[in-house]
Design a protein around this motif. Structure first.
Motif, PDB file in Angstrom:
ATOM      1  N   LEU A 253      25.572  40.178  34.738  1.00 22.70           N
ATOM      2  CA  LEU A 253      27.025  41.068  34.417  1.00 22.70           C
ATOM      3  C   LEU A 253      28.287  40.170  34.660  1.00 22.70           C
ATOM      4  CD1 LEU A 253      26.085  44.443  36.187  1.00 22.70           C
ATOM      5  CD2 LEU A 253      25.835  43.950  33.555  1.00 22.70           C
ATOM      6  N   GLU A 254      28.138  39.208  35.808  1.00 21.93           N
ATOM      7  CA  GLU A 254      29.125  38.456  35.957  1.00 21.93           C
ATOM      8  C   GLU A 254      29.535  37.605  34.559  1.00 21.93           C
ATOM      9  OE1 GLU A 254      31.136  36.470  40.028  1.00 21.93           O
ATOM     10  OE2 GLU A 254      29.091  35.398  39.195  1.00 21.93           O
ATOM     11  N   SER A 255      28.499  37.037  34.166  1.00 23.26           N
ATOM     12  CA  SER A 255      28.770  36.302  32.967  1.00 23.26           C
ATOM     13  C   SER A 255      29.360  37.056  31.868  1.00 23.26           C
ATOM     14  CB  SER A 255      27.491  35.483  32.600  1.00 23.26           C
ATOM     15  OG  SER A 255      26.355  36.563  31.956  1.00 23.26           O
ATOM     16  N   ILE A 256      28.849  38.426  31.649  1.00 20.02           N
ATOM     17  CA  ILE A 256      29.215  39.210  30.614  1.00 20.02           C
ATOM     18  C   ILE A 256      30.573  39.476  30.874  1.00 20.02           C
ATOM     19  CG2 ILE A 256      29.145  41.588  29.717  1.00 20.02           C
ATOM     20  CD1 ILE A 256      26.048  41.356  30.192  1.00 20.02           C
ATOM     21  N   VAL A 257      31.065  39.733  31.827  1.00 20.88           N
ATOM     22  CA  VAL A 257      32.492  40.101  32.096  1.00 20.88           C
ATOM     23  C   VAL A 257      33.370  38.891  32.135  1.00 20.88           C
ATOM     24  CG1 VAL A 257      34.288  40.851  33.966  1.00 20.88           C
ATOM     25  CG2 VAL A 257      32.043  41.969  33.828  1.00 20.88           C
ATOM     26  N   GLY A 258      32.864  37.707  32.359  1.00 22.51           N
ATOM     27  CA  GLY A 258      33.522  36.368  32.336  1.00 22.51           C
ATOM     28  C   GLY A 258      34.126  36.333  30.908  1.00 22.51           C
ATOM     29  N   THR A 259      32.849  36.482  29.953  1.00 23.09           N
ATOM     30  CA  THR A 259      33.035  36.363  28.575  1.00 23.09           C
ATOM     31  C   THR A 259      34.115  37.389  28.090  1.00 23.09           C
ATOM     32  OG1 THR A 259      30.966  35.739  28.262  1.00 23.09           O
ATOM     33  CG2 THR A 259      32.000  36.537  26.118  1.00 23.09           C
ATOM     34  N   CYS A 260      34.212  38.521  28.262  1.00 22.09           N
ATOM     35  CA  CYS A 260      35.037  39.659  28.167  1.00 22.09           C
ATOM     36  C   CYS A 260      36.509  39.184  28.575  1.00 22.09           C
ATOM     37  CB  CYS A 260      34.798  40.913  28.765  1.00 22.09           C
ATOM     38  SG  CYS A 260      33.273  41.642  28.204  1.00 22.09           S
ATOM     39  N   ASN A 261      36.620  38.658  29.901  1.00 22.55           N
ATOM     40  CA  ASN A 261      37.925  38.236  30.302  1.00 22.55           C
ATOM     41  C   ASN A 261      38.557  36.952  29.149  1.00 22.55           C
ATOM     42  OD1 ASN A 261      37.599  39.815  32.360  1.00 22.55           O
ATOM     43  ND2 ASN A 261      37.065  38.322  33.816  1.00 22.55           N
ATOM     44  N   SER A 315      41.992  45.575  29.858  1.00 20.93           N
ATOM     45  CA  SER A 315      42.543  44.172  29.211  1.00 20.93           C
ATOM     46  C   SER A 315      43.987  44.095  29.521  1.00 20.93           C
ATOM     47  CB  SER A 315      42.446  44.183  27.773  1.00 20.93           C
ATOM     48  OG  SER A 315      43.143  45.249  27.108  1.00 20.93           O
ATOM     49  N   VAL A 316      44.767  45.098  29.717  1.00 19.68           N
ATOM     50  CA  VAL A 316      46.143  45.223  29.978  1.00 19.68           C
ATOM     51  C   VAL A 316      46.193  44.803  31.484  1.00 19.68           C
ATOM     52  CG1 VAL A 316      48.263  46.416  30.443  1.00 19.68           C
ATOM     53  CG2 VAL A 316      47.049  46.772  28.518  1.00 19.68           C
ATOM     54  N   MET A 317      45.357  45.371  32.529  1.00 19.62           N
ATOM     55  CA  MET A 317      45.471  45.124  33.730  1.00 19.62           C
ATOM     56  C   MET A 317      44.943  43.624  34.086  1.00 19.62           C
ATOM     57  SD  MET A 317      44.484  48.240  35.763  1.00 19.62           S
ATOM     58  CE  MET A 317      44.620  48.145  36.849  1.00 19.62           C
ATOM     59  N   TYR A 318      44.102  43.275  33.237  1.00 20.39           N
ATOM     60  CA  TYR A 318      43.531  41.761  33.567  1.00 20.39           C
ATOM     61  C   TYR A 318      44.603  40.575  33.182  1.00 20.39           C
ATOM     62  CZ  TYR A 318      40.731  37.663  33.728  1.00 20.39           C
ATOM     63  OH  TYR A 318      40.143  36.367  34.207  1.00 20.39           O
ATOM     64  N   ARG A 319      45.391  40.958  31.970  1.00 14.43           N
ATOM     65  CA  ARG A 319      46.407  40.065  31.493  1.00 14.43           C
ATOM     66  C   ARG A 319      47.401  40.036  32.580  1.00 14.43           C
ATOM     67  NH1 ARG A 319      45.108  41.535  25.916  1.00 14.43           N
ATOM     68  NH2 ARG A 319      46.702  43.096  26.132  1.00 14.43           N
TER      69      ARG A 319
END
Length: 331
Positions: A253-261, A315-319
């Protein structure tokens, strides 16, 4: 009475357009306290002076061999080195990095003392200002089975799936090569196989490798290869080491979220909408298991749940988060 000779270690150094850093890398290798080395420099079609520097180093030290080939990528260069290696043990060093003087001595000493098949140390990131940072927990030294290893490789503070902080018995690479179709994350599928094949693995958290954070270190583009690789790892763990499933699920899951980021930071959610859907399904299915075993902080759990419920808001919060903390990697 003659001393027993040291086993030969083959160190494979892929080289591509690193004229600025190559001398420091090679100096750190020829000065190793462990002397019985075969250093294989694979010049992967460099267009700067790196190829000439390779030849110069081979003239200076008889332990160095140079192979020049047309540009085929990092994985292919590593494979060329593996095919040519004569050593009993195999190690890798990237040509824009360098190592401390006792790295291979430590790897070999730990290997022999533990009667291990695979030896691992830690690394420190070295910034453009020369400052170093290591996030491995200090003072750790352990001998483990494959089952143990698939736990520790999937939690923070121990070791990673990179190729270059390890020493392996050559036979672990029998029939195993780096995937040449992967532009990034080519280390992980091979490292997972090494962890599976090794009967005994020894790890010491001393940061003896220096990973250079160059301008492009954080901009490895977007790829789903690492998520695919960790997905394959999860299936392997379910099949052979089921007690480690929560840790493998967390790593996946961490690799998946990292890709999404990385997709979010590149403003490419539309192009990668299929991966985003895949990520939400995987998170929905696996988060309960990871949460049950307490592998997530509360803030991380809330963030990942937000990605499931509202990718747009996430995505807004991550940016916004990255604007405030640009130094933190996009995991």
């Amino acid at each position: 009475m003659t001393m027993p000779s040291q086993p030969l270690i083959s160190i494979i150094v892929p080289v591509y357009n690193v004229e600025r850093y190559l001398d420091q890398c090679m100096q750190s290798l020829v000065c190793q306290t462990y002397a019985n080395l075969e250093i294989i420099m694979v010049d992967d079609g460099s267009t700067d002076s790196s190829g000439e520097k390779c030849d110069t180093w081979a003239e200076r030290d008889s332990r160095i061999r140079v192979i020049h080939q047309s540009n085929a990528g990092l994985a292919a260069a590593r494979n060329t080195g593996l095919d040519a290696a004569a050593g009993v043990y195999i190690g890798f060093v990237d040509s824009d990095d360098h190592v401390l003087p006792d790295m291979f001595g430590t790897l070999m000493r730990n290997m022999e003392n533990a009667d291990a098949d695979l030896s691992i140390v830690s690394y420190a990131r070295e910034g453009l200002d020369g400052k170093t940072y290591c996030n491995a927990l200090p003072g750790k030294k352990m001998v483990m089975t494959s089952e143990d290893a698939f736990k520790y490789v999937n939690i923070h503070g121990y070791f990673y799936v990179v190729a270059w902080d390890k020493l392996a018995k050559k036979e672990l690479f029998d029939g195993l090569r780096y995937p040449v179709d992967a532009q990034y994350a080519e280390d992980s599928p091979v490292t997972y196989q090494l962890l599976d094949r090794a009967e005994r693995i020894v790890y010491e958290s001393a940061p003896l490798y220096r990973y250079r954070m160059t301008e492009g270190s954080q901009s490895h583009g977007i790829t789903d290869k690492f998520a695919q690789s960790t997905g394959n790892m999860l299936e392997l763990v379910r099949r052979k080491y089921p007690q480690d499933e929560p840790y493998a699920a967390y790593g996946h899951l961490e690799s998946i979220v990292g890709t999404c980021n990385r997709i979010i930071l590149a403003h490419k959610r539309k192009e990668w909408s299929g991966f985003e859907r895949y990520a939400r399904v995987r998170l929905r299915n696996l988060l309960p298991l990871v949460e049950k075993y307490g592998l997530l902080s509360r803030s991380q759990l809330l963030q990942w749940k937000l990605l499931v419920v509202s990718p747009a808001l996430y995505s807004v919060m991550y940016r916004c988060y990255k604007r405030r903390h640009p130094e933190i990697s996009s995991h």
